[in-house]
Design a protein around this motif. Sequence first.
Motif, PDB file in Angstrom:
ATOM      1  N   PHE A   1       0.838  -1.200   0.000  1.00  0.00           N
ATOM      2  CA  PHE A   1       0.000   0.000   0.000  1.00  0.00           C
ATOM      3  C   PHE A   1       0.877   1.256   0.000  1.00  0.00           C
ATOM      4  N   ASP A   2       1.870   1.302   0.896  1.00  0.00           N
ATOM      5  CA  ASP A   2       2.768   2.469   0.991  1.00  0.00           C
ATOM      6  C   ASP A   2       3.556   2.702  -0.291  1.00  0.00           C
ATOM      7  N   GLU A   3       3.975   1.611  -0.902  1.00  0.00           N
ATOM      8  CA  GLU A   3       4.905   1.725  -2.031  1.00  0.00           C
ATOM      9  C   GLU A   3       4.207   1.746  -3.378  1.00  0.00           C
ATOM     10  N   VAL A   4       2.984   1.239  -3.446  1.00  0.00           N
ATOM     11  CA  VAL A   4       2.319   1.098  -4.751  1.00  0.00           C
ATOM     12  C   VAL A   4       0.862   1.583  -4.739  1.00  0.00           C
ATOM     13  N   SER A   5      -0.015   0.822  -4.117  1.00  0.00           N
ATOM     14  CA  SER A   5      -1.450   1.033  -4.352  1.00  0.00           C
ATOM     15  C   SER A   5      -1.962   2.366  -3.810  1.00  0.00           C
ATOM     16  N   HIS A   6      -1.418   2.811  -2.688  1.00  0.00           N
ATOM     17  CA  HIS A   6      -1.834   4.104  -2.157  1.00  0.00           C
ATOM     18  C   HIS A   6      -1.627   5.217  -3.194  1.00  0.00           C
ATOM     19  N   HIS A   7      -0.443   5.238  -3.803  1.00  0.00           N
ATOM     20  CA  HIS A   7      -0.133   6.296  -4.774  1.00  0.00           C
ATOM     21  C   HIS A   7      -1.021   6.206  -6.009  1.00  0.00           C
ATOM     22  N   LEU A   8      -1.172   4.994  -6.550  1.00  0.00           N
ATOM     23  CA  LEU A   8      -1.964   4.857  -7.776  1.00  0.00           C
ATOM     24  C   LEU A   8      -3.420   5.250  -7.537  1.00  0.00           C
ATOM     25  N   VAL A   9      -3.976   4.809  -6.420  1.00  0.00           N
ATOM     26  CA  VAL A   9      -5.387   5.103  -6.148  1.00  0.00           C
ATOM     27  C   VAL A   9      -5.588   6.588  -5.860  1.00  0.00           C
ATOM     28  N   GLN A  10      -4.715   7.137  -5.033  1.00  0.00           N
ATOM     29  CA  GLN A  10      -4.888   8.554  -4.703  1.00  0.00           C
ATOM     30  C   GLN A  10      -4.720   9.444  -5.941  1.00  0.00           C
ATOM     31  N   GLU A  11      -3.665   9.204  -6.685  1.00  0.00           N
ATOM     32  CA  GLU A  11      -3.364  10.105  -7.803  1.00  0.00           C
ATOM     33  C   GLU A  11      -4.286   9.883  -9.010  1.00  0.00           C
ATOM     34  N   LYS A  12      -4.611   8.617  -9.297  1.00  0.00           N
ATOM     35  CA  LYS A  12      -5.366   8.319 -10.516  1.00  0.00           C
ATOM     36  C   LYS A  12      -6.868   8.178 -10.300  1.00  0.00           C
ATOM     37  N   VAL A  13      -7.305   7.879  -9.081  1.00  0.00           N
ATOM     38  CA  VAL A  13      -8.741   7.691  -8.846  1.00  0.00           C
ATOM     39  C   VAL A  13      -9.308   8.805  -7.959  1.00  0.00           C
TER      40      VAL A  13
ATOM     41  N   PRO B   1      -2.904  14.503 -11.075  1.00  0.00           N
ATOM     42  CA  PRO B   1      -2.048  13.432 -10.568  1.00  0.00           C
ATOM     43  C   PRO B   1      -0.570  13.827 -10.508  1.00  0.00           C
ATOM     44  N   GLU B   2       0.079  13.421  -9.419  1.00  0.00           N
ATOM     45  CA  GLU B   2       1.527  13.641  -9.314  1.00  0.00           C
ATOM     46  C   GLU B   2       2.240  12.522 -10.055  1.00  0.00           C
ATOM     47  N   MET B   3       2.843  12.873 -11.184  1.00  0.00           N
ATOM     48  CA  MET B   3       3.469  11.848 -12.014  1.00  0.00           C
ATOM     49  C   MET B   3       4.638  11.165 -11.314  1.00  0.00           C
ATOM     50  N   LYS B   4       5.313  11.904 -10.439  1.00  0.00           N
ATOM     51  CA  LYS B   4       6.462  11.316  -9.754  1.00  0.00           C
ATOM     52  C   LYS B   4       6.028  10.133  -8.869  1.00  0.00           C
ATOM     53  N   ALA B   5       4.896  10.317  -8.163  1.00  0.00           N
ATOM     54  CA  ALA B   5       4.384   9.252  -7.295  1.00  0.00           C
ATOM     55  C   ALA B   5       3.929   8.055  -8.132  1.00  0.00           C
ATOM     56  N   ILE B   6       3.290   8.349  -9.279  1.00  0.00           N
ATOM     57  CA  ILE B   6       2.814   7.260 -10.138  1.00  0.00           C
ATOM     58  C   ILE B   6       3.983   6.475 -10.715  1.00  0.00           C
ATOM     59  N   ARG B   7       5.012   7.199 -11.134  1.00  0.00           N
ATOM     60  CA  ARG B   7       6.192   6.504 -11.683  1.00  0.00           C
ATOM     61  C   ARG B   7       6.863   5.625 -10.632  1.00  0.00           C
ATOM     62  N   ALA B   8       6.970   6.157  -9.403  1.00  0.00           N
ATOM     63  CA  ALA B   8       7.590   5.363  -8.325  1.00  0.00           C
ATOM     64  C   ALA B   8       6.770   4.101  -8.080  1.00  0.00           C
ATOM     65  N   ALA B   9       5.448   4.235  -8.050  1.00  0.00           N
ATOM     66  CA  ALA B   9       4.582   3.073  -7.808  1.00  0.00           C
ATOM     67  C   ALA B   9       4.754   2.034  -8.912  1.00  0.00           C
ATOM     68  N   ARG B  10       4.825   2.494 -10.157  1.00  0.00           N
ATOM     69  CA  ARG B  10       4.981   1.562 -11.283  1.00  0.00           C
ATOM     70  C   ARG B  10       6.321   0.855 -11.253  1.00  0.00           C
ATOM     71  N   LYS B  11       7.324   1.528 -10.708  1.00  0.00           N
ATOM     72  CA  LYS B  11       8.638   0.889 -10.572  1.00  0.00           C
ATOM     73  C   LYS B  11       8.589  -0.126  -9.425  1.00  0.00           C
ATOM     74  N   ASN B  12       8.004   0.290  -8.297  1.00  0.00           N
ATOM     75  CA  ASN B  12       7.970  -0.581  -7.112  1.00  0.00           C
ATOM     76  C   ASN B  12       7.156  -1.857  -7.328  1.00  0.00           C
ATOM     77  N   ILE B  13       6.106  -1.770  -8.165  1.00  0.00           N
ATOM     78  CA  ILE B  13       5.227  -2.932  -8.281  1.00  0.00           C
ATOM     79  C   ILE B  13       5.968  -4.149  -8.838  1.00  0.00           C
ATOM     80  N   ARG B  14       7.044  -3.902  -9.562  1.00  0.00           N
ATOM     81  CA  ARG B  14       7.762  -5.026 -10.185  1.00  0.00           C
ATOM     82  C   ARG B  14       8.324  -6.011  -9.172  1.00  0.00           C
ATOM     83  N   TYR B  15       8.964  -5.504  -8.126  1.00  0.00           N
ATOM     84  CA  TYR B  15       9.547  -6.484  -7.202  1.00  0.00           C
ATOM     85  C   TYR B  15       8.469  -7.153  -6.358  1.00  0.00           C
ATOM     86  N   HIS B  16       7.364  -6.446  -6.146  1.00  0.00           N
ATOM     87  CA  HIS B  16       6.257  -7.096  -5.437  1.00  0.00           C
ATOM     88  C   HIS B  16       5.678  -8.236  -6.280  1.00  0.00           C
ATOM     89  N   LEU B  17       5.585  -8.010  -7.574  1.00  0.00           N
ATOM     90  CA  LEU B  17       5.063  -9.044  -8.469  1.00  0.00           C
ATOM     91  C   LEU B  17       5.991 -10.266  -8.466  1.00  0.00           C
TER      92      LEU B  17
END
Lengths: 234, 234
Positions: free
Chosen positions: B107-119, B137-153
């Motif tokens: 949530f801290d590293e991925v979903s919080h940012h995507l939901v807050q910024e995009k939804v 939307p803050e693009m910096k937060a979205i980019r960080a989330a998209r990068k972080n999701i990879r290691y979680h996957l």
Amino acid sequence: MPHLFHHAFCPHSRFIRLVMGELGMEAELVEERQWEHRPDFLVLNPAGTTPVLVEGSSFAVPGSAVIAEYLDETRGLVLSERRLLPEGPADRVEVRRVVHWFNVKFFDEVSHHLVQEKVYKRFMSAEQARGYGGAGPEMKAIRAARKNIRYHLHYIGFLARKRNWLAGEQLSYADLAAAAHLSVCDYLGDVPWEEDLQAKEWYARVKSRPSFRTLLADRLPGMAPTELYADLDF
Amino acid sequence: MPHLFHHAFCPHSRFIRLVMGELGMEAELVEERQWEHRPDFLVLNPAGTTPVLVEGSSFAVPGSAVIAEYLDETRGLVLSERRLLPEGPADRVEVRRVVHWFNVKFFDEVSHHLVQEKVYKRFMSAEQARGYGGAGPEMKAIRAARKNIRYHLHYIGFLARKRNWLAGEQLSYADLAAAAHLSVCDYLGDVPWEEDLQAKEWYARVKSRPSFRTLLADRLPGMAPTELYADLDF
């Protein structure tokens, strides 16, 4: 004897040390510097955070929230009516709500920043600090934490005015979690106690418990605590 | 009937909706826009976050971590050997560890940012958005989330290769928490599924459960999901 991988100034580790103290449970404390990302520690807790409780030779219980539930289920019953996570469903909801408040919300808004910037960074190499916004404390984060702590202190005062302890009439995990996080901030001189006397009175009560003594003896090399940190009549 | 104050794209709310689905439990869903800081909602949960389960006329259970424990204790036993928080102490530790990973770390590293910024920001007034870094939307937060999701996957793939489900041989809260957070990212097109086929196969299994149907029917006005969001054979 169980081992607790911890850091003396990690608020989550302090919460578990208080819980163990109330349970009369002995464990060998092993200092872990989570910013070193030690591979053997990552095996115990892939999230890389303190504390981790290790039972026997290899059974790892990682994270304060998970350890607290585990200790309640495996050792909490010995406390009988003084159980730190009480029996009734509504009481359990309230204790867990307040624990979560401090372990997640207060940590995010206050104690994480103060500990990382003012304590952990003192021990990091320049290379290690790069992953945490660079060497030297970030004043912006510290200022935000000092601002945020005020409403948390008032929230503690609000709860302590309604009830004997933070989540009800009995001491519970809620008091230990809140006091653990505050104790680190208090060592660093970042708790404006005079702003809420009810919160201060509640903290003095938790601090005078025997389980708290080990925390009051902790010292950070080169950084003395505030004058009243270990004073039970502050 | 209980009420669940939730938001269709709040990952914590989705976790609880999945849990209720697995338990066969009915609740009336009430949309809550947490950024409006509605005073009546703050009474139910002083932390101001979704979800909150309300039983009867006024007993509020706030926050997904607290609700999950509460539902296990009050309704989980009906599932018998399919209980979502299993009986054994070591199994419980592992389920809670993985749940915490997704509800806090992911949530801290991925979903919080995507939901807050995009939804959420799509629904905020300019005044409301000020408390969340401003409108748009803050693009910096979205980019960080998209990068972080990879290691979680990859971590999901790693767990799914070791075991039948994420925390053991049985479906548990761990799978529902992980899938809830991923489902929001998937709607938004931010899960690079092709990077870990084992993670994708695990998600397809969770997604095909009847408890998931309600999530797959959710639609965000003016923003269609990715093509395969509701496709069970993706």
